[in-house]
Motif scaffolding. Structure first.
Motif, PDB file in Angstrom:
ATOM      1  N   THR A 270      31.616  43.516  44.498  1.00 43.54           N
ATOM      2  CA  THR A 270      32.783  42.888  45.122  1.00 43.54           C
ATOM      3  C   THR A 270      32.462  42.438  46.537  1.00 43.54           C
ATOM      4  O   THR A 270      32.800  41.320  46.944  1.00 43.54           O
ATOM      5  N   LEU A 273      29.771  39.355  46.507  1.00 42.91           N
ATOM      6  CA  LEU A 273      30.336  38.077  46.078  1.00 42.91           C
ATOM      7  C   LEU A 273      31.403  37.580  47.051  1.00 42.91           C
ATOM      8  O   LEU A 273      31.534  36.364  47.277  1.00 42.91           O
ATOM      9  N   SER A 274      32.153  38.500  47.655  1.00 42.40           N
ATOM     10  CA  SER A 274      33.164  38.098  48.646  1.00 42.40           C
ATOM     11  C   SER A 274      32.499  37.515  49.883  1.00 42.40           C
ATOM     12  O   SER A 274      33.017  36.568  50.495  1.00 42.40           O
ATOM     13  N   LYS A 336      42.986  37.791  41.589  1.00 42.42           N
ATOM     14  CA  LYS A 336      41.834  36.952  41.267  1.00 42.42           C
ATOM     15  C   LYS A 336      42.207  35.525  40.872  1.00 42.42           C
ATOM     16  O   LYS A 336      41.531  34.569  41.302  1.00 42.42           O
ATOM     17  N   LEU A 503      33.727  37.808  40.513  1.00 41.47           N
ATOM     18  CA  LEU A 503      34.292  38.970  41.200  1.00 41.47           C
ATOM     19  C   LEU A 503      34.927  39.927  40.196  1.00 41.47           C
ATOM     20  O   LEU A 503      35.685  39.499  39.320  1.00 41.47           O
TER      21      LEU A 503
END
Length: 557
Positions: A270, A273-274, A336, A503
């Motif tokens: 998480t 990718l963030s 999401k 994500l």
């Protein structure tokens, strides 16, 4: 029996957030109030396109570098005091910038301003996580988005009016009374955070190496092609130095007891990718705020006030998206899908803005700006939310500031690259249009000679004051340069879509950071079975803790 929490009392939450919101408003208004005035400021200080870019980049650079430092300090010392210190640094540097007499001095004060801005950006997210759970945070993040939108709308408008009526220096003084009010509000409403029991250790070597790596990279991007050749000795030294500093930084972070950026965070999918998605958001957000104002003035001949009015569509998109999506996330718990839609809108906005010309129908430009603003509004705050939802309570500060850092870093590098591309493109177009411009100037007599000297000096021209025949040529040149700059943001935006798609769709917790910390401590206490207690008793203790936690959450529901 349940404890009274801020989440159980929304009024108490709003009271605690009021100081943070006002502090955020101060930082945003002080930054945006000069955005529409920058062409005038650089013209008056006799600066060129490189100076224009560095006035923005200096703030972004120090913001990016200082953000993880503030985040690390937030995990070690009193967060309320840190926030107040950051606010004081930011406002004093902003006021000092109003006395600048040359581009170099202005850039230096803007760099100090960025040190405070990094603290405000990082600490506001951390302090909010202390008192609001991830599930409820969407609603309140919408408030932050609304404040940001109001400041971003009001700032350019106010800055344009002040510049046209009183002179651009007053743009730097206007935030002082608001800052005093923010300091008083923070002192009265924000609860004291619990100090860490750990001894404070600052990774000074990591700070130096990170600063060196980022600074060398930005100086090279901004100066290559103008001050020296792209493939010259200077390029080898700067790029090589940046690579060496970055490698040493990674080595130091692995060996440090209290790393500035814990690289173990990247084991969390998480977070990783963030961070990737945040880089594209930073490029879009900061690039748009810098170059759209310049487009309105340099490519459409607008005054500073008119330029502020003309960027309202982008802010409208940001405001509606951030507030509306924040409320929907709190109500339904899904985050999401909004990130996916937001990253798609961001990409679409960047692609469309790369097609604009000086005579593009303004309705179409408004639609493009709205799409970009909506994309930023849907992604910026919610990427931080996703990370805070999965981060360990003991690492909430560095995790939150990590995302903010890479967003600022992406914006810094993005603005530098876009500015360099713009400067190169404009220079080439002026060279190609030399005969056409010469013919126009020759027909103006003495006035044409004055304009020729200004254009040859390299100083940013005031397009709104040019004669019509010359203005059309210059507007076309700058429009082509700015549209090519927006094209640079497109591949990063596409990468952000891919990152968001992968994500993990983790459900939002209903516990605040403080509650999660207490729950983890209780779990550790019950898992460690004291001597003389059998496994059945210990298991029962764990169940008691879990049942109490569930009852507290049910009461809040």
């Amino acid at each position: 029996m349940t404890t009274s929490t801020p989440q159980a009392a929304p009024r108490r939450v709003l009271a605690a957030l009021s100081g943070l919101l006002l502090g955020m408003f101060v930082s945003m208004i002080a930054s945006t109030v000069v955005s529409t005035s920058l062409p005038v400021i650089i013209h008056d200080l006799e600066g060129d396109q490189s100076a224009f870019t560095w006035v923005v980049t200096a703030t972004l650079l120090t913001t990016a570098i200082s953000t993880p430092i503030w985040g690390k300090l937030a995990d070690l010392v009193n967060r309320k005091v840190l926030y107040q210190v950051a606010l004081v640094i930011f406002v004093l540097a902003t006021a000092a910038a109003g006395f600048a007499q040359d581009p170099g001095t202005l850039i230096a004060f803007r760099a100090v301003q960025g040190l405070g801005a990094g603290g405000l950006a990082a600490l506001s997210q951390v302090l909010m996580a202390d008192i609001i759970s991830p599930r409820e945070r969407g609603r309140y993040m919408g408030l932050f988005g609304a404040v940001m939108a109001v400041a971003t709308v009001g700032g350019p408008l106010l800055g344009g009016v002040i510049t046209d009526a009183f002179g651009w220096r007053w743009n730097f003084f206007v935030s002082l009374p608001i800052a005093v009010a923010a300091l008083i509000m923070v002192q009265r409403t924000l609860p004291h955070s619990t100090r860490s029991e750990k001894k404070v250790r600052i990774d000074y070597l990591g700070i130096v190496l990170l600063s060196a790596a980022v600074s060398l990279l930005l100086i090279w991007v901004t100066s290559a092609g103008s001050s020296f050749d792209w493939w010259g000795v200077e390029t080898m030294l700067m790029v090589g130095g940046a690579i060496v500093a970055a490698i040493l930084f990674v080595v130091v972070e692995f060996r440090s007891a209290e790393p500035l950026v814990p690289l173990t965070l990247f084991r969390d999918r998480t977070f990783t990718l963030s961070v990737i998605a945040s880089i594209a958001t930073g490029i879009a957000m900061f690039g748009a705020s810098v170059f759209l104002g310049q487009y309105m003035q340099m490519a459409r001949g607008a005054t500073p006030t008119e330029a502020g009015l003309m960027t309202i569509p982008m802010i409208a998109g940001l405001l509606l998206a951030s507030v509306g999506v924040g409320a929907l996330i709190t109500r339904f718990g899904h985050w999401k899908p909004y990130l996916i839609v937001g990253s798609i809108l961001l990409t679409a906005g960047a692609v469309l803005l790369s097609t604009i010309h000086y005579d593009t129908d303004f309705f179409l430009v408004s639609v493009y700006m709205f799409l970009l603003g909506a994309g930023v509004g849907m992604t910026m705050q919610n990427l931080v939310l996703a990370v805070q939802n999965t981060a360990k309570p003991s690492e909430i500060g560095v995790a939150s500031s990590g995302v903010t850092f890479f967003r600022s870093l992406g914006g810094t590098v993005g603005v530098s690259v876009m500015g360099a591309a713009l400067a190169t493109r404009v220079t080439d177009l002026f060279t190609d249009s030399r005969e056409r411009i010469g013919a126009v100037l020759a027909g103006m007599g003495a006035e044409g000679q004055a304009w020729a000297e200004q254009l040859q000096s390299g100083t940013l021209p005031q397009v709104s004051t040019m004669p019509e025949s010359l203005r059309v040529i210059v507007e076309d040149i700058y429009a082509q340069g700015i549209s090519s700059a927006f094209l640079i943001a497109v591949p990063f935006a596409v990468i952000s879509i891919i990152a968001v798609l992968f994500l993990p769709n983790t459900s939002l917790s209903r516990m605040t950071t403080a509650e999660r910390r207490h729950a983890s401590e209780a779990d550790l206490a019950t898992v460690s079975v004291p001597e003389g207690m059998d496994a059945v008793t210990a298991t029962g203790s764990v169940r008691v803790v879990e049942d109490a936690s569930h009852r507290t959450m049910d009461d809040r529901d």
